[in-house]
Design an enzyme around this catalytic site. Structure first.
Site, PDB file in Angstrom:
ATOM      1  N   ARG A   1       0.800  -1.226   0.000  1.00 17.50           N
ATOM      2  CA  ARG A   1       0.000   0.000   0.000  1.00 17.50           C
ATOM      3  C   ARG A   1       0.831   1.274   0.000  1.00 17.50           C
ATOM      4  O   ARG A   1       0.476   2.230  -0.688  1.00 17.50           O
ATOM      5  CB  ARG A   1      -1.051  -0.026   1.116  1.00 17.50           C
ATOM      6  CG  ARG A   1      -0.531   0.077   2.507  1.00 17.50           C
ATOM      7  CD  ARG A   1      -1.394  -0.690   3.466  1.00 17.50           C
ATOM      8  NE  ARG A   1      -1.029  -2.098   3.413  1.00 17.50           N
ATOM      9  CZ  ARG A   1      -1.902  -3.086   3.421  1.00 17.50           C
ATOM     10  NH1 ARG A   1      -3.170  -2.855   3.494  1.00 17.50           N
ATOM     11  NH2 ARG A   1      -1.480  -4.336   3.356  1.00 17.50           N
ATOM     12  N   THR A   2       1.930   1.296   0.743  1.00 17.11           N
ATOM     13  CA  THR A   2       2.672   2.558   0.831  1.00 17.11           C
ATOM     14  C   THR A   2       3.250   2.946  -0.537  1.00 17.11           C
ATOM     15  O   THR A   2       3.139   4.088  -0.976  1.00 17.11           O
ATOM     16  CB  THR A   2       3.793   2.451   1.897  1.00 17.11           C
ATOM     17  OG1 THR A   2       3.196   2.041   3.123  1.00 17.11           O
ATOM     18  CG2 THR A   2       4.496   3.771   2.100  1.00 17.11           C
TER      19      THR A   2
ATOM     20  N   LYS B   1      24.505  -6.355  -7.882  1.00 17.36           N
ATOM     21  CA  LYS B   1      25.887  -6.553  -8.350  1.00 17.36           C
ATOM     22  C   LYS B   1      26.851  -5.931  -7.357  1.00 17.36           C
ATOM     23  O   LYS B   1      28.024  -5.725  -7.645  1.00 17.36           O
ATOM     24  CB  LYS B   1      26.079  -5.895  -9.718  1.00 17.36           C
ATOM     25  CG  LYS B   1      25.210  -6.456 -10.817  1.00 17.36           C
ATOM     26  CD  LYS B   1      25.549  -5.743 -12.125  1.00 17.36           C
ATOM     27  CE  LYS B   1      24.564  -6.074 -13.212  1.00 17.36           C
ATOM     28  NZ  LYS B   1      24.684  -5.143 -14.339  1.00 17.36           N
TER      29      LYS B   1
ATOM     30  N   ARG C   1      12.132   3.499   1.471  1.00 16.28           N
ATOM     31  CA  ARG C   1      11.887   2.536   2.557  1.00 16.28           C
ATOM     32  C   ARG C   1      13.113   1.642   2.674  1.00 16.28           C
ATOM     33  O   ARG C   1      13.606   1.130   1.665  1.00 16.28           O
ATOM     34  CB  ARG C   1      10.648   1.706   2.256  1.00 16.28           C
ATOM     35  CG  ARG C   1      10.480   0.565   3.234  1.00 16.28           C
ATOM     36  CD  ARG C   1       9.137  -0.110   3.124  1.00 16.28           C
ATOM     37  NE  ARG C   1       8.081   0.693   3.715  1.00 16.28           N
ATOM     38  CZ  ARG C   1       6.860   0.232   3.972  1.00 16.28           C
ATOM     39  NH1 ARG C   1       6.543  -1.008   3.674  1.00 16.28           N
ATOM     40  NH2 ARG C   1       5.951   1.010   4.502  1.00 16.28           N
TER      41      ARG C   1
ATOM     42  N   HIS D   1       7.714   6.128  10.456  1.00 14.86           N
ATOM     43  CA  HIS D   1       6.904   5.977   9.247  1.00 14.86           C
ATOM     44  C   HIS D   1       5.957   7.179   9.239  1.00 14.86           C
ATOM     45  O   HIS D   1       4.770   7.060   9.502  1.00 14.86           O
ATOM     46  CB  HIS D   1       6.131   4.655   9.331  1.00 14.86           C
ATOM     47  CG  HIS D   1       5.485   4.224   8.057  1.00 14.86           C
ATOM     48  ND1 HIS D   1       5.415   5.021   6.935  1.00 14.86           N
ATOM     49  CD2 HIS D   1       4.861   3.065   7.727  1.00 14.86           C
ATOM     50  CE1 HIS D   1       4.782   4.357   5.983  1.00 14.86           C
ATOM     51  NE2 HIS D   1       4.428   3.171   6.431  1.00 14.86           N
TER      52      HIS D   1
HETATM   53  C1  NCD Z   1       3.496  -0.722   8.032  1.00 16.47           C
HETATM   54  C2  NCD Z   1       4.990  -0.724   7.811  1.00 16.47           C
HETATM   55  O1  NCD Z   1       5.479  -1.208   6.809  1.00 16.47           O
HETATM   56  O2  NCD Z   1       5.637  -0.190   8.675  1.00 16.47           O
HETATM   57  N1  NCD Z   1       2.749  -0.989   6.911  1.00 16.47           N
HETATM   58  C3  NCD Z   1       2.396   0.060   6.145  1.00 16.47           C
HETATM   59  O3  NCD Z   1       3.211   0.821   5.715  1.00 16.47           O
HETATM   60  N2  NCD Z   1       1.097   0.218   5.917  1.00 16.47           N
HETATM   61  C4  NCD Z   1       3.094  -1.550   9.156  1.00 16.47           C
HETATM   62  C5  NCD Z   1       3.488  -2.974   9.160  1.00 16.47           C
HETATM   63  O4  NCD Z   1       4.187  -3.462   8.296  1.00 16.47           O
HETATM   64  O5  NCD Z   1       3.076  -3.612  10.114  1.00 16.47           O
END
Ligand code: NCD
Length: 316
Positions: free
Chosen positions: A54-55, A82, A104, A132
């Site tokens: 989703r993100t 690599k 991320r 986050h």
């Molecule tokens: C979260 C994450 O990746 O930190 N998910 C997200 O971004 N919606 C929470 C999770 O992974 O539990």
């Protein structure tokens, strides 16, 4: 150069600014053609070194609705395999003319490191267990707007919010505690001792180890995912037992007030922290969180990239 790396760095004023901008973006998203030319000609690159559904999609949708060009850097097919270093990777991609990176990574602090190696804006989409920020902003927006409140430094005042489960490994919990309390909410963490982080005594929260005692008395019940991929010790003796004590099952759901909002950042572990089908609960706003995520990320991109208010074409 503006970045969004943590809630702390954004501050209360910044949070309120993003919430107000998100309201404009939500209006844009209600139009038959939900697209504005605000970021035309700017390139936004998603750099995801950890799994995401989703993100990543939410950020890409947000960037496209603002007419930015988007690129996805897919780690599994890149020269990272690599042996190219993170620094060389970011410098190489930056050289192509990038306005913002959405990053991320499994290592806490990476967004700060990256911002030393590129002139582009850095938006943190999750760094290790640390932060986050866009999740916290979309959650704050969801609570605020669902309760009919408007953006202000005290827009969550008077609310009691329970954050339940694996706080220890959760960057969502860290960011959300900061955002919720900054806007005046009272937060109670509900978790077994082993799933609380070291130093939690210094957080501005209450702590409980009994969901049954807390559940009937909260305005928001925020369930966290059990982060099984981040556990290398046996912090929970048995998932079934965890679920019995801290999961939201049908019996526990009957203790909720009808008005209590039920939230989860996703992805959900059904049968572990979420046993009841949340769709059956009157206060379920889990899909609304996802929908709001697009408006909030549009606001964040617009804010860090300095688009002009006029070009959103949003009506106030
Ligand atoms: C979260 C994450 O990746 O930190 N998910 C997200 O971004 N919606 C929470 C999770 O992974 O539990």
């Amino acid at each position: 150069m503006k970045h969004l790396r943590s809630i702390e760095e954004l501050g209360v004023e910044g949070i309120v600014r993003i919430l107000s901008l998100s309201e404009h973006m939500a209006q844009v998203n209600q139009r038959p053609v939900p697209k504005v030319p605000a970021l035309i000609g700017r390139t936004v690159v998603s750099l995801f070194f950890e799994d995401s559904t989703r993100t990543r999609i939410s950020f890409e949708t947000a960037a496209k609705r603002l007419s930015a060009d988007t690129m996805t850097f897919s780690v599994s097919t890149s020269s990272v395999n690599k042996g190219e270093s993170l620094r060389d990777t970011i410098e190489t991609v930056s050289a192509m003319g990038v306005a913002a990176f959405v990053v991320r990574h499994k290592t806490s602090g990476i967004p700060w490191q990256l911002s030393q190696w590129t002139d582009a804006c850095i938006i943190n989409a999750g760094d290790g267990w640390h932060q986050h920020p866009t999740q916290a902003l979309l959650d704050t927006y969801t609570v605020m707007s669902t309760l009919g409140r408007t953006p202000s430094a005290t827009c969550l005042a008077g609310l009691r919010i329970a954050i339940v489960g694996d706080v220890r490994h959760s960057r969502v919990a860290r960011s959300n505690v900061q955002a919720f309390t900054a806007l005046g909410a009272q937060v109670v963490l509900v978790a077994p001792r082993t799933l609380l982080p070291p130093g939690v005594e210094d957080w501005p929260v209450e702590i409980s180890s009994s969901l049954d005692e807390v559940i009937g008395d909260v305005d928001v019940l925020y369930m966290l995912r059990m982060q099984r991929e981040r556990m290398n010790e046996a912090l929970v003796p048995h998932l079934g037992e965890y679920s019995q004590r801290f999961g939201l099952d049908e019996r526990r759901a009957t203790l909720l007030r009808d008005t209590t909002l039920v939230m989860h950042p996703g992805p959900m572990n059904r049968g572990v922290e979420m046993v009841v089908d949340p769709a059956t609960l009157p206060g379920n706003v889990i899909t609304r969180q996802v929908a709001n995520g697009v408006s909030v990320r549009m606001a964040v991109l617009f804010d860090v990239l300095g688009g002009s208010e006029v070009t959103t074409g949003a009506q106030t």
